[in-house]
Design a protein around this motif. Structure first.
Motif, PDB file in Angstrom:
ATOM      1  N   ALA A  75     -10.285  -5.093  29.981  1.00  0.00           N
ATOM      2  CA  ALA A  75     -10.723  -6.106  30.953  1.00  0.00           C
ATOM      3  C   ALA A  75     -12.232  -6.018  31.226  1.00  0.00           C
ATOM      4  N   GLY A  76     -12.899  -5.026  30.648  1.00  0.00           N
ATOM      5  CA  GLY A  76     -14.352  -4.898  30.837  1.00  0.00           C
ATOM      6  C   GLY A  76     -14.737  -4.270  32.163  1.00  0.00           C
ATOM      7  N   ALA A  77     -13.795  -3.601  32.840  1.00  0.00           N
ATOM      8  CA  ALA A  77     -14.090  -3.040  34.171  1.00  0.00           C
ATOM      9  C   ALA A  77     -14.664  -1.630  34.102  1.00  0.00           C
ATOM     10  N   ARG A 102     -15.722  10.844  29.799  1.00  0.00           N
ATOM     11  CA  ARG A 102     -15.977  10.453  31.188  1.00  0.00           C
ATOM     12  C   ARG A 102     -16.224   8.951  31.241  1.00  0.00           C
ATOM     13  N   LEU A 103     -15.679   8.303  32.282  1.00  0.00           N
ATOM     14  CA  LEU A 103     -15.752   6.840  32.379  1.00  0.00           C
ATOM     15  C   LEU A 103     -16.213   6.438  33.766  1.00  0.00           C
ATOM     16  N   CYS A 104     -16.870   5.275  33.842  1.00  0.00           N
ATOM     17  CA  CYS A 104     -17.164   4.761  35.189  1.00  0.00           C
ATOM     18  C   CYS A 104     -17.043   3.247  35.203  1.00  0.00           C
ATOM     19  N   GLY A 105     -16.955   2.694  36.407  1.00  0.00           N
ATOM     20  CA  GLY A 105     -16.803   1.254  36.572  1.00  0.00           C
ATOM     21  C   GLY A 105     -18.074   0.533  36.171  1.00  0.00           C
ATOM     22  N   THR A 106     -17.955  -0.665  35.651  1.00  0.00           N
ATOM     23  CA  THR A 106     -19.116  -1.468  35.319  1.00  0.00           C
ATOM     24  C   THR A 106     -18.902  -2.906  35.829  1.00  0.00           C
ATOM     25  N   ARG A 114     -11.614  -3.528  42.279  1.00  0.00           N
ATOM     26  CA  ARG A 114     -11.585  -5.001  42.369  1.00  0.00           C
ATOM     27  C   ARG A 114     -10.658  -5.563  41.308  1.00  0.00           C
ATOM     28  N   HIS A 115     -10.720  -4.985  40.102  1.00  0.00           N
ATOM     29  CA  HIS A 115      -9.845  -5.415  39.014  1.00  0.00           C
ATOM     30  C   HIS A 115      -8.370  -5.197  39.399  1.00  0.00           C
ATOM     31  N   LEU A 116      -8.076  -4.026  39.967  1.00  0.00           N
ATOM     32  CA  LEU A 116      -6.693  -3.719  40.354  1.00  0.00           C
ATOM     33  C   LEU A 116      -6.188  -4.644  41.464  1.00  0.00           C
ATOM     34  N   ALA A 117      -7.111  -5.105  42.304  1.00  0.00           N
ATOM     35  CA  ALA A 117      -6.709  -5.919  43.460  1.00  0.00           C
ATOM     36  C   ALA A 117      -6.473  -7.385  43.097  1.00  0.00           C
ATOM     37  N   GLU A 118      -6.847  -7.782  41.875  1.00  0.00           N
ATOM     38  CA  GLU A 118      -6.721  -9.190  41.486  1.00  0.00           C
ATOM     39  C   GLU A 118      -5.280  -9.665  41.635  1.00  0.00           C
ATOM     40  N   VAL A 220     -26.602  15.171  40.660  1.00  0.00           N
ATOM     41  CA  VAL A 220     -27.549  14.069  40.844  1.00  0.00           C
ATOM     42  C   VAL A 220     -27.327  13.055  39.731  1.00  0.00           C
ATOM     43  N   VAL A 221     -27.234  11.782  40.067  1.00  0.00           N
ATOM     44  CA  VAL A 221     -27.050  10.758  39.037  1.00  0.00           C
ATOM     45  C   VAL A 221     -28.100   9.665  39.186  1.00  0.00           C
ATOM     46  N   ARG A 222     -28.405   9.037  38.044  1.00  0.00           N
ATOM     47  CA  ARG A 222     -29.357   7.927  38.022  1.00  0.00           C
ATOM     48  C   ARG A 222     -28.553   6.636  37.903  1.00  0.00           C
ATOM     49  N   ASN A 223     -28.418   5.931  39.032  1.00  0.00           N
ATOM     50  CA  ASN A 223     -27.564   4.741  39.052  1.00  0.00           C
ATOM     51  C   ASN A 223     -28.029   3.655  38.089  1.00  0.00           C
ATOM     52  N   GLN A 224     -29.352   3.562  37.864  1.00  0.00           N
ATOM     53  CA  GLN A 224     -29.845   2.484  36.993  1.00  0.00           C
ATOM     54  C   GLN A 224     -29.478   2.730  35.536  1.00  0.00           C
ATOM     55  N   LEU A 225     -29.009   3.936  35.219  1.00  0.00           N
ATOM     56  CA  LEU A 225     -28.598   4.218  33.840  1.00  0.00           C
ATOM     57  C   LEU A 225     -27.078   4.196  33.699  1.00  0.00           C
ATOM     58  N   LYS A 226     -26.403   3.636  34.706  1.00  0.00           N
ATOM     59  CA  LYS A 226     -24.970   3.384  34.575  1.00  0.00           C
ATOM     60  C   LYS A 226     -24.782   2.023  33.901  1.00  0.00           C
ATOM     61  N   PRO A 227     -23.660   1.837  33.183  1.00  0.00           N
ATOM     62  CA  PRO A 227     -23.489   0.589  32.436  1.00  0.00           C
ATOM     63  C   PRO A 227     -23.516  -0.651  33.340  1.00  0.00           C
ATOM     64  N   GLY A 228     -24.303  -1.652  32.926  1.00  0.00           N
ATOM     65  CA  GLY A 228     -24.350  -2.919  33.651  1.00  0.00           C
ATOM     66  C   GLY A 228     -25.354  -2.959  34.789  1.00  0.00           C
ATOM     67  N   ARG A 229     -26.220  -1.941  34.891  1.00  0.00           N
ATOM     68  CA  ARG A 229     -27.170  -1.921  36.028  1.00  0.00           C
ATOM     69  C   ARG A 229     -28.629  -1.820  35.581  1.00  0.00           C
ATOM     70  N   GLN A 230     -28.913  -2.366  34.379  1.00  0.00           N
ATOM     71  CA  GLN A 230     -30.270  -2.254  33.822  1.00  0.00           C
ATOM     72  C   GLN A 230     -31.327  -2.865  34.725  1.00  0.00           C
ATOM     73  N   ASP A 231     -30.901  -3.808  35.616  1.00  0.00           N
ATOM     74  CA  ASP A 231     -31.910  -4.552  36.365  1.00  0.00           C
ATOM     75  C   ASP A 231     -32.446  -3.814  37.577  1.00  0.00           C
ATOM     76  N   GLN A 232     -31.928  -2.631  37.867  1.00  0.00           N
ATOM     77  CA  GLN A 232     -32.426  -1.941  39.057  1.00  0.00           C
ATOM     78  C   GLN A 232     -33.333  -0.775  38.689  1.00  0.00           C
ATOM     79  N   GLY A 233     -34.221  -0.412  39.599  1.00  0.00           N
ATOM     80  CA  GLY A 233     -35.167   0.667  39.349  1.00  0.00           C
ATOM     81  C   GLY A 233     -34.547   2.032  39.576  1.00  0.00           C
ATOM     82  N   GLU A 234     -35.400   3.054  39.528  1.00  0.00           N
ATOM     83  CA  GLU A 234     -34.937   4.436  39.687  1.00  0.00           C
ATOM     84  C   GLU A 234     -34.174   4.577  41.004  1.00  0.00           C
ATOM     85  N   SER A 235     -32.902   4.925  40.919  1.00  0.00           N
ATOM     86  CA  SER A 235     -32.043   4.971  42.119  1.00  0.00           C
ATOM     87  C   SER A 235     -31.076   6.133  41.980  1.00  0.00           C
TER      88      SER A 235
END
Ligand code: FAD
Length: 341
Positions: A75-77, A102-106, A114-118, A220-235
């Motif tokens: 489902a691409g989630a 290891r997997l995370c939501g995208t 959100r996918h499960l709640a559909e 410590v994680v870099r949120n902008q390097l999670k899948p689908g979040r290229q548009d945000q800066g160092e976070s």
């Protein structure tokens, strides 16, 4: 009379339970006090960044969970993350290598829930404060005094001490079981930067996450390097150690962020300085992860189902991970379906 089940808590456990009931043809309504579903898998949305402050990734051990995870993938989630994981101890960084997927939501962790709640009925911004039993049926009373129901069954898919408060004297055996499960707190700080972090010697420039060996800070994680979040800066999200969090539970957000950023600075190689953050904050999870040893046998029970029509599920009944929470809810849902046939 009704066959409808109420589920209090639309985290991954409550949603897994709801999906199993729905698949088994049983009507179900979920209630959550928050604005959206997800609980400890939800994400914080700031104007310039999306931050995961609870679960950062999850792994898969059980085959039933594997089937569900495969469908979320289709489902691409979700997507694999982190693939560049490091360990740091007083300035020395090493690539963390193992075979665990290891997997995370995208595009955010909350995409999974959100996918499960559909297609499910979810009443958000509804904090349930009391249960009322009447003629074998249950009514829920929310913080505004509104009544919901009747329901044939009520599932409490919330941390044990919150479940304990709701159970009151309605079900003494479930209330006693709640006392055996202790959820420990965790501070999760975050910091945004206008510029990327400086490059670290001998570390991939796009390192995604680092486990830190420090009494204060664990991850410590870099949120902008999670899948689908290229548009945000160092976070960055900075997760504290549980025992440190316990001792600092009543500290201010400012003190906590400062201590965790300081711990991260100390974990950076010599000569590397963290830039000044453009924004920062911290979230306190009072019931972050269960102390799996405190519960002894209780945690091996997976979920609790009582003749009263009340039931408990969630990570506390099984273990400290997303997978445990999902399995607990899923197994309870299947047991409720089996009982109703
Ligand atoms: P929750 O997600 O807590 O859901 C309970 C829901 O009930 C919430 O949405 C809440 O709003 C709602 N609620 C509570 N009381 C009421 C009420 N009275 N009325 C209505 N609604 C109510 N797991 C991993 O696998 N990998 C990780 O890397 C990882 N890291 C973590 C880091 C942190 C900081 C934290 C906090 C947790 C982490 N976990 C991790 C654990 C994982 O997030 C949890 O095990 C899992 O999400 C628990 O799901 P749940 O459905 O049992 O509970």
């Amino acid at each position: 009379s009704t066959r409808r089940t109420a589920i209090i808590g639309a985290g991954i456990a409550g949603l897994a339970c709801a999906r199993a009931l729905d698949t088994g043809g049983l009507p179900v309504t979920l209630f959550d006090k928050a604005r959206g579903v997800g609980g400890r898998m939800s994400s914080r949305r700031l104007p310039d960044a999306v931050l995961d402050l609870g679960a950062q990734f999850f792994s898969v051990r059980d085959t039933t969970f594997r089937h569900a995870v495969d469908s979320w993938h289709k489902a691409g989630a979700i997507a694999p993350w982190p693939v560049s994981l490091w360990s740091a101890e007083t300035g020395s960084w090493q690539r963390h290598e193992d075979d665990l997927e290891r997997l995370c939501g995208t595009p955010s962790m909350s995409a999974v829930t959100r996918h499960l709640a559909e297609g499910l009925t979810v009443e958000t911004e509804t904090r349930i404060e009391h249960l009322e039993g009447c003629a074998g049926q249950w009514q829920l009373v929310d913080e505004h005094g509104n009544r919901h129901g009747p329901f044939a069954r009520v599932v409490l898919a919330i941390p044990s001490s919150q479940a304990h408060a709701l159970l009151g004297s309605h079900d003494e055996s479930l209330a006693a079981a709640c006392e055996t499960v202790i959820q420990r707190p965790c501070w999760a700080a975050w910091a945004l930067f206008d510029a990327p972090l400086p490059a670290l010697p001998d570390v991939d420039s796009d390192w995604q996450a680092v486990r830190i060996n420090d009494p204060r800070l664990r991850f410590v994680v870099r949120n902008q390097l999670k899948p689908g979040r290229q548009d945000q800066g160092e976070s960055l999200s900075l997760l504290a150690n549980l025992s440190w969090s316990e001792a600092r539970l009543e500290d201010s957000e400012e003190t906590v962020v400062e201590a965790l950023l300081d711990a991260f600075q100390q974990a950076l190689p010599a000569g590397i300085s963290l830039p000044e953050p453009s924004a920062l904050g911290a979230h306190r999870w009072r019931y972050a992860q269960p102390d799996v040893f405190a519960g002894g046998e209780a945690v091996n029970l997976d979920y609790r189902l009582s003749a009263s029509g009340l039931a408990l599920c969630g990570d506390g009944w099984r273990g400290p991970r997303v997978e445990d929470a999902w399995l607990s809810g899923h197994h309870l849902g299947e047991a409720l379906v089996a009982k109703s046939i």
